[in-house]
Scaffold this active site. Structure first.
Site, short mmCIF file in Angstrom:
data_model
loop_
_atom_site.label_atom_id
_atom_site.label_comp_id
_atom_site.label_asym_id
_atom_site.label_seq_id
_atom_site.Cartn_x
_atom_site.Cartn_y
_atom_site.Cartn_z
N ASP A 199 6.54 40.06 -18.40
CA ASP A 199 5.61 38.99 -17.80
C ASP A 199 6.06 37.78 -18.45
O ASP A 199 5.82 37.55 -19.63
CB ASP A 199 4.17 39.22 -17.78
CG ASP A 199 3.49 38.32 -16.67
OD1 ASP A 199 4.20 37.95 -15.78
OD2 ASP A 199 2.30 38.18 -16.71
N ASP A 225 21.91 38.87 -29.54
CA ASP A 225 22.90 38.20 -28.81
C ASP A 225 22.47 36.82 -28.33
O ASP A 225 21.58 37.01 -27.51
CB ASP A 225 23.67 39.04 -27.91
CG ASP A 225 24.72 40.21 -28.63
OD1 ASP A 225 24.14 40.45 -29.94
OD2 ASP A 225 25.54 40.97 -27.92
N LYS A 256 12.11 30.50 -23.38
CA LYS A 256 13.52 30.34 -22.91
C LYS A 256 13.86 29.07 -22.17
O LYS A 256 12.87 28.83 -21.19
CB LYS A 256 13.55 31.70 -22.02
CG LYS A 256 13.46 33.10 -22.59
CD LYS A 256 13.71 34.31 -21.55
CE LYS A 256 13.96 35.44 -22.43
NZ LYS A 256 14.38 36.45 -21.25
N1 ATP Z 1 11.37 38.78 -24.90
C1 ATP Z 1 12.39 38.92 -25.69
N2 ATP Z 1 11.96 39.31 -26.93
C2 ATP Z 1 12.94 39.09 -27.98
N3 ATP Z 1 13.94 38.70 -27.88
C3 ATP Z 1 14.36 38.23 -26.51
C4 ATP Z 1 13.63 38.20 -25.44
N4 ATP Z 1 14.08 37.67 -24.37
C5 ATP Z 1 15.40 37.24 -24.86
N5 ATP Z 1 15.81 37.57 -26.11
C6 ATP Z 1 16.88 37.41 -26.95
O1 ATP Z 1 17.48 36.51 -26.26
C7 ATP Z 1 18.80 36.96 -25.74
C8 ATP Z 1 19.21 36.14 -24.48
O2 ATP Z 1 18.07 36.44 -23.59
P1 ATP Z 1 18.17 37.05 -22.17
O3 ATP Z 1 19.17 38.00 -22.24
O4 ATP Z 1 17.03 37.06 -21.22
O5 ATP Z 1 19.23 35.67 -21.59
P2 ATP Z 1 20.46 35.51 -20.61
O6 ATP Z 1 21.05 34.30 -20.93
O7 ATP Z 1 20.07 35.87 -19.17
O8 ATP Z 1 21.27 36.55 -21.22
P3 ATP Z 1 23.06 37.12 -20.51
O9 ATP Z 1 24.02 36.09 -21.16
O10 ATP Z 1 23.00 38.56 -20.96
O11 ATP Z 1 22.85 37.06 -19.19
C9 ATP Z 1 18.98 38.32 -25.51
O12 ATP Z 1 19.98 39.12 -25.60
C10 ATP Z 1 17.84 38.71 -26.82
O13 ATP Z 1 18.37 38.92 -27.89
#
Ligand code: ATP
Ligand code: MG
Length: 573
Positions: A372, A319, A337
């Site tokens: 990390d 997602d 990220k």
């Molecule tokens: N370390 C990782 N390894 C693999 N996939 C990852 C990883 N970190 C994030 N993802 C993918 O990216 C997506 C978004 O990352 P993350 O949940 O950290 O971001 P977010 O924008 O804070 O999400 P949310 O909308 O749930 O708050 C995750 O749902 C996952 O599918």
């Protein structure tokens, strides 16, 4: 021009070296304190030390930038001066046993001073220079034990004379010998032990202490990790781990860094790599607390990989995040990220808060459950490695952070972390046995985090991932909070039919209120997995569990979390 005078250049180099030595001196003072802390059972102080040690590198780099940035003249002169300073500095550090750390410190300083975007090899030490310089003969970093008549006698030789936390070690040689022999026969058949090497320094982390070694025979190796715990009066062997996987889990990227006093990091890393060949050099440096140098190694590893591959960056599977744009290179097991410029409702967080949450995790005991993340600034990648869809998303969603030029994409800020399989995807595709194990470990993850005073905030499956060792970890930090900041409540009983039928809560809900009874529908498990989860971890849905945990933290208790399975613990045998 005066700035090119050799004296000026030499002064710059000497200043950076002096501040590097200040950094290293304090780093090693704190690190060496771990033995005494263990002896005195000062567990809170150990965590304080760990947090403080993390801040030393940026603090001393900051001081260097203040000291050396002030007198800056025109930028061309400034740049020229640092080209000279790099040469002078290279001479000064070439024969140090920790030259690679010294080089990285210099890089951090010049990157900040000159606001380098990408890499500038004229003022930065890069890959080619990482090669090991000539050094005087190595001081032995490990002790070698020759084979004895029995493995038990060898265990005696190994542990009998060692001191950990200034104390002798209590151990049962027969049962340790049995574990070693069983493993040796399974891995090597009849091949006998030819020798055992054990690293001199002790690895301390939280309440644990570890001796790290390797067992040799017939050109082969078994890792040797001896986990020790203090039970008040004594230091006792708690587990003996003999596989690469088990050693790797102890050194995991989801744990806080070790405190281990080393003279020549390069040599220790070489030893560790010999027992954990699948671990990146970068990760090993980071595990020893040299996270900045580890980051530099990670960047070099990534650059090498980019040069040797042709695939393109893509959205990470799973997602899409509402806070982060997450992408990956299919051939490389890391994700990248970038914080979005704006967050759609219901997200109420700010960019600043997101940064703070990642900072909180960096300083916190990660307990084997929080990935990390390395933070990069001014990083560039070749533009042709990006697909159109990803470029469009970066343009639309992250223009505060990302600049797309003709030939490159520049990231002002980026987190890089290990790629794991998102748990929602894993459960869909894994065989039933693996799915069941993951769901049980998912509950344990929430409990381990609670044991270290962390509430993940967003407990949806998509925010957890599964590592290559099948361990469940958490990676979405924007809603994470200290447990003791949350208010765990029971749902009040409705008093009238209106209250019972109300779609919205009819009672006041504060900003930190959590209702554990609602977690289960929120997590969204079904069928057999739901039943299994309820059986094993039903207590998570009761406010009592959380309130008990809070009471523990308020009393200053530090809960034991072992980086190995209960079945490995000697007392369990
Ligand atoms: N370390 C990782 N390894 C693999 N996939 C990852 C990883 N970190 C994030 N993802 C993918 O990216 C997506 C978004 O990352 P993350 O949940 O950290 O971001 P977010 O924008 O804070 O999400 P949310 O909308 O749930 O708050 C995750 O749902 C996952 O599918
Ligand atoms: Mg998420």
């Amino acid at each position: 021009m005066s700035v090119r005078q050799p004296g000026d250049v030499a002064r710059c180099a000497a200043s950076v070296l002096r501040l590097f030595e200040d950094y290293l001196g304090e780093f090693r003072d704190i690190t060496r304190r771990a033995a005494r802390r263990h002896e005195q059972q000062e567990w809170q102080a150990i965590q304080r030390d760990a947090r403080h040690r993390l801040d030393l590198h940026p603090a001393l780099v900051g001081r260097a930038v203040t000291e050396l940035g002030g007198a800056s003249t025109a930028s061309a002169d400034h740049h020229a001066r640092w080209i000279g300073a790099k040469r002078a500095y290279a001479e000064l550090v070439a024969h140090r046993p920790d030259y690679e750390l010294a080089q990285t410190f210099f890089n951090s300083v010049t990157r900040r001073l000159l606001t380098t975007v990408g890499v500038d090899p004229a003022v930065e030490f890069v890959e080619e220079e990482y090669d090991r310089p000539r050094r005087s003969p190595e001081r032995a970093i490990f002790v070698t034990y020759a084979p004895q008549a029995t493995t038990a006698a060898l265990v005696h030789a190994l542990l009998g004379s060692r001191r950990v936390a200034h104390q002798p070690i209590t151990f049962d040689a027969a049962s340790i010998a049995e574990i070693i022999d069983r493993r040796r026969r399974a891995a090597w058949g009849a091949q006998p032990i030819e020798g055992v090497d054990v690293l001199e320094p002790v690895f301390y982390r939280n309440k644990g202490a570890y001796l790290i070694g390797r067992i040799r025979g017939g050109g082969r190796l078994l890792p040797l990790v001896i986990a020790l715990v203090s039970d008040g009066a004594r230091v006792v062997v708690d587990a003996v781990l003999l596989t690469e996987d088990d050693a790797s889990i102890v050194f995991s990227f989801t744990r806080s860094y070790f405190h281990v006093d080393v003279e020549a990091p390069h040599d220790i890393i070489g030893f560790l790599k010999s027992i954990m060949p699948a671990k990146r050099v970068a990760e090993l440096y980071i595990a020893l607390g040299y996270d900045r140098h580890g980051k530099a190694e990670l960047f070099r590893d990534l650059s090498r990989h980019l040069a040797a591959s042709t695939d393109r960056f893509e959205f990470a599977e799973g997602d899409r995040g509402m806070v982060m744009v997450v992408f990956t290179l299919p051939s490389y097991d890391m994700v990248f990220k970038v914080i979005r410029d704006r967050f759609a409702p219901p997200k109420q967080t700010t960019r600043r808060q997101v940064l703070e949450r990642y900072e909180l995790v960096f300083h916190h005991d990660r307990a084997g459950r929080l990935v990390d993340a390395q933070q990069f600034e001014h990083l560039t990648f070749p533009r042709q490695r990006f697909g159109d869809e990803l470029l469009a998303e970066l343009t639309e969603e992250t223009s505060d952070t990302v600049t797309i030029a003709d030939d490159r994409v520049v990231f002002r800020h980026l987190y890089v972390e290990r790629r794991v399989r998102p748990l929602n995807l894993f459960l869909r595709e894994a065989p039933p046995v693996a799915a069941r194990a993951a769901i049980l470990d998912f509950g344990q993850t929430i409990k381990d985090l609670a044991a270290t005073n962390i509430f993940p905030g967003d407990v949806l499956l998509k925010n957890f991932g599964v590592t290559r060792h099948g361990r469940v970890i958490f990676y979405d930090y924007d809603e994470l909070a200290p447990l003791t900041d949350c208010n765990f409540r029971r749902m009040p009983e409705p008093r009238t039919l209106e209250e019972e039928m109300a779609a919205e809560p009819w009672f006041y809900v504060g900003p930190h209120d959590m209702f554990p009874e609602e977690f289960l529908p929120f997590i969204g498990l079904h069928g057999e997995l739901r039943e299994l989860f309820l059986q094993a971890h039903g207590d998570l849905f009761d406010a009592d569990f959380w309130n008990r945990m809070q009471a523990l933290h308020r009393a200053g208790k530090i809960v034991d979390i072992f980086p190995y399975q209960e079945a490995h613990r000697l007392h369990a045998r």
